[in-house]
Design an enzyme around this catalytic site. Structure first.
Site, PDB file in Angstrom:
ATOM      1  N   ASN A 217      40.920  41.000  23.613  1.00 49.32           N
ATOM      2  CA  ASN A 217      39.828  41.739  22.974  1.00 49.32           C
ATOM      3  C   ASN A 217      40.330  43.098  22.514  1.00 49.32           C
ATOM      4  O   ASN A 217      41.507  43.423  22.677  1.00 49.32           O
ATOM      5  CB  ASN A 217      38.629  41.867  23.924  1.00 49.32           C
ATOM      6  N   LYS A 297      54.584  26.069  21.820  1.00 48.21           N
ATOM      7  CA  LYS A 297      53.656  26.446  20.757  1.00 48.21           C
ATOM      8  C   LYS A 297      52.955  25.200  20.202  1.00 48.21           C
ATOM      9  O   LYS A 297      53.626  24.196  19.901  1.00 48.21           O
ATOM     10  CB  LYS A 297      54.440  27.156  19.646  1.00 48.21           C
ATOM     11  N   PRO A 316      37.849  34.893  37.469  1.00 47.02           N
ATOM     12  CA  PRO A 316      37.174  35.546  38.591  1.00 47.02           C
ATOM     13  C   PRO A 316      36.584  36.874  38.131  1.00 47.02           C
ATOM     14  O   PRO A 316      37.151  37.539  37.256  1.00 47.02           O
ATOM     15  CB  PRO A 316      38.300  35.774  39.605  1.00 47.02           C
ATOM     16  N   ASP A 317      35.446  37.251  38.701  1.00 42.78           N
ATOM     17  CA  ASP A 317      34.863  38.564  38.400  1.00 42.78           C
ATOM     18  C   ASP A 317      35.459  39.560  39.395  1.00 42.78           C
ATOM     19  O   ASP A 317      35.109  39.558  40.583  1.00 42.78           O
ATOM     20  CB  ASP A 317      33.337  38.516  38.510  1.00 42.78           C
ATOM     21  N   ILE A 318      36.357  40.391  38.902  1.00 41.15           N
ATOM     22  CA  ILE A 318      37.137  41.276  39.789  1.00 41.15           C
ATOM     23  C   ILE A 318      36.217  42.291  40.465  1.00 41.15           C
ATOM     24  O   ILE A 318      36.259  42.482  41.679  1.00 41.15           O
ATOM     25  CB  ILE A 318      38.242  41.987  38.979  1.00 41.15           C
ATOM     26  N   PHE A 336      31.748  49.239  34.482  1.00 48.49           N
ATOM     27  CA  PHE A 336      31.450  49.608  33.101  1.00 48.49           C
ATOM     28  C   PHE A 336      30.692  48.462  32.444  1.00 48.49           C
ATOM     29  O   PHE A 336      30.846  47.302  32.834  1.00 48.49           O
ATOM     30  CB  PHE A 336      32.727  49.906  32.320  1.00 48.49           C
TER      31      PHE A 336
HETATM   32  O1  C5P Z   1      30.208  41.048  33.168  1.00 48.52           O
HETATM   33  P1  C5P Z   1      30.807  42.113  32.311  1.00 48.52           P
HETATM   34  O2  C5P Z   1      32.178  41.751  31.789  1.00 48.52           O
HETATM   35  O3  C5P Z   1      29.954  42.621  31.232  1.00 48.52           O
HETATM   36  O4  C5P Z   1      30.985  43.329  33.316  1.00 48.52           O
HETATM   37  C1  C5P Z   1      31.679  44.465  33.002  1.00 48.52           C
HETATM   38  C2  C5P Z   1      32.203  45.135  34.256  1.00 48.52           C
HETATM   39  O5  C5P Z   1      32.747  44.178  35.159  1.00 48.52           O
HETATM   40  C3  C5P Z   1      33.363  46.056  33.944  1.00 48.52           C
HETATM   41  O6  C5P Z   1      33.365  47.071  34.935  1.00 48.52           O
HETATM   42  C4  C5P Z   1      34.569  45.137  34.081  1.00 48.52           C
HETATM   43  O7  C5P Z   1      35.747  45.856  34.351  1.00 48.52           O
HETATM   44  C5  C5P Z   1      34.167  44.266  35.227  1.00 48.52           C
HETATM   45  N1  C5P Z   1      34.672  42.889  35.177  1.00 48.52           N
HETATM   46  C6  C5P Z   1      35.592  42.449  36.092  1.00 48.52           C
HETATM   47  N2  C5P Z   1      36.029  41.156  36.079  1.00 48.52           N
HETATM   48  C7  C5P Z   1      35.561  40.279  35.171  1.00 48.52           C
HETATM   49  C8  C5P Z   1      34.615  40.710  34.219  1.00 48.52           C
HETATM   50  C9  C5P Z   1      34.197  42.014  34.249  1.00 48.52           C
HETATM   51  O8  C5P Z   1      36.028  43.264  36.923  1.00 48.52           O
HETATM   52  N3  C5P Z   1      35.997  39.035  35.168  1.00 48.52           N
END
Ligand code: C5P
Length: 413
Positions: A217, A297, A316-318, A336
């Protein structure tokens, strides 16, 4: 990263030069300090005048250079007193081995060392940027003297490591002019996070499809790097976990871990999270990654019309994982939200979804890659807008906000 011209506004710098080839860098330093809004009074030892002329330094600083303790231009003939009473800081760059030895002994037989001794320590702190050959720097006498001047309250900037004018390589190079300017800017920031451990994620992630393509992105990492710099300026021990970005590590950041994918970022962050006082997740983490990475490729086949299909799998959502793993009374977690509309509403939804006490909203398309931004701080109680500004100023404001919140948390029963 944008440099506001007001970073050193109102600061009067007494810039002392002792003898050394690094004097040539101080011409540029003088320009940079003045460009940042400071006024600069140059003072030179006799040895320094062998390396760069007072004419050059006067022209750049727009003030006559102080050269002698017997300078009759001073009405009271006390340059060493007058110069330090007017200054917010005394920076000696370059500081030679001989000058550091004089400082350590409290000698005062020429203007520069006399002035350092005559300084009111509270209102005119002393910063010293050593510059010398690596053997001189490593010599036990120099190391003893450096330890002594530190113990006496001097702040030692650097030295750096690298090629030396003498042709050797090692420790003892004076920091570059821009580094010294940044050290000075950092010096004047309030130490609101002294001793705190702060981890920041920044930048995009890159999820490979094959060895040459991937999903990413437009995040540049500038906001996260500015927060890392602001936290370091505030005295924190900063760990910066960065996705693929083209940004130098801000000075003062203790550790930088470069990663590519969300999974790598997760693996770098999670084991360290519980040891932090603050975690700020600014990274724009890809929500999904290709379920499989092609080893080679993917080629367009002759005559084949259909585009290849990719199966995606969730990353994973960190931040949510950090928030669930740590004791939130010890680790303050900030997320954020980069949105394109309805900022407050989306940010508020994220508070609960991530399980954190503070979400910082910003408009992604309006800020990605730019040097400015505007923030909306959203917590359980309400919202506070920090209006448009350069990212470093916003980062400092966010650091102030976080520092106030963790102080309140530790002082209220
Ligand atoms: O769910 P979203 O991506 O909108 O959330 C944004 C927040 O979550 C940011 O602080 C981003 O760094 C964190 N994030 C994360 N891991 C992910 C997705 C988002 O830590 N997989």
């Amino acid at each position: 990263m944008s440099e506001s011209i007001t970073q050193l506004a109102g600061k009067h710098v007494l810039l002392g030069l002792s003898g050394g080839i690094a004097c040539y860098k101080v011409a540029e330093l003088t320009r940079l300090l003045i460009k940042s809004g400071a006024t600069v009074q140059v003072m030179m030892s006799e040895a320094a005048t062998q390396f760069i002329t007072p004419v050059t330094m006067q022209a750049l600083s727009n003030r006559p250079v102080l050269l002698s303790q017997w300078d009759a231009r001073e009405p009271n003939n006390m340059a060493h007193i007058n110069a330090t009473r007017a200054a917010d800081v005394m920076l000696v760059a370059p500081a030679s081995a001989d000058f550091i030895a004089k400082l350590a002994q409290g000698r005062a037989d020429e203007l520069l060392s006399l002035t350092a001794l005559a300084r009111p320590a509270q209102s005119c702190p002393l910063l010293v940027a050593p510059a010398m050959n690596r053997e001189m720097w490593a010599h036990p006498a120099t190391q003893r003297n450096v330890a002594q001047i530190r113990a006496d309250g001097a702040f030692v900037l650097g030295p750096g490591n690298g090629d030396q004018a003498c042709g050797e390589f090692g420790d003892g190079r004076m920091l570059e002019a821009a580094e010294l300017r940044d050290e000075l800017i950092a010096f004047f920031q309030p130490k609101l996070l002294a001793g705190k451990k702060v981890l920041i994620t920044a930048g995009p992630t890159f999820e490979p499809i094959d060895p040459v393509r991937g999903i990413t992105n437009l995040s540049s990492g500038k906001m996260g790097f500015s927060i890392a710099r602001a936290a370091a300026e505030a005295g924190a021990q900063v760990t910066l976990v960065a996705g693929p970005v083209h940004l130098p590590t801000p000075r003062g950041v203790q550790r930088r871990i470069d990663v590519q994918t969300a999974q790598q970022m997760y693996d770098a962050v999670l084991p360290q999270a519980a040891a932090q006082d603050i975690v700020v997740a600014t990274a724009a983490v890809a929500d999904w990654r290709p379920a499989q990475m092609n080893e080679h490729k993917i080629k367009k086949q002759d005559g084949q019309k259909a585009a290849p299909l990719f199966e995606l799998t969730e990353n994973p959502d960190i931040l949510a994982a950090v928030a669930a793993a740590v004791d939130q009374s010890k680790t303050f977690c900030v997320g954020f939200a980069a949105e394109s509309q309805d900022l407050a509403q989306h940010a508020r939804a994220k508070l609960a979804k991530k399980g954190v006490p503070l979400i910082v909203g910003n408009l992604g398309p309006a800020t990605f890659g730019r040097d400015d931004n505007a923030l909306l701080l959203v917590d359980a109680k309400g919202e506070r807008a920090i209006p448009n500004g350069d990212k470093l100023s916003l980062a400092r404001e966010l650091v102030r906000e976080i520092a106030a919140r963790i102080t309140k948390k530790t002082t209220t029963p």
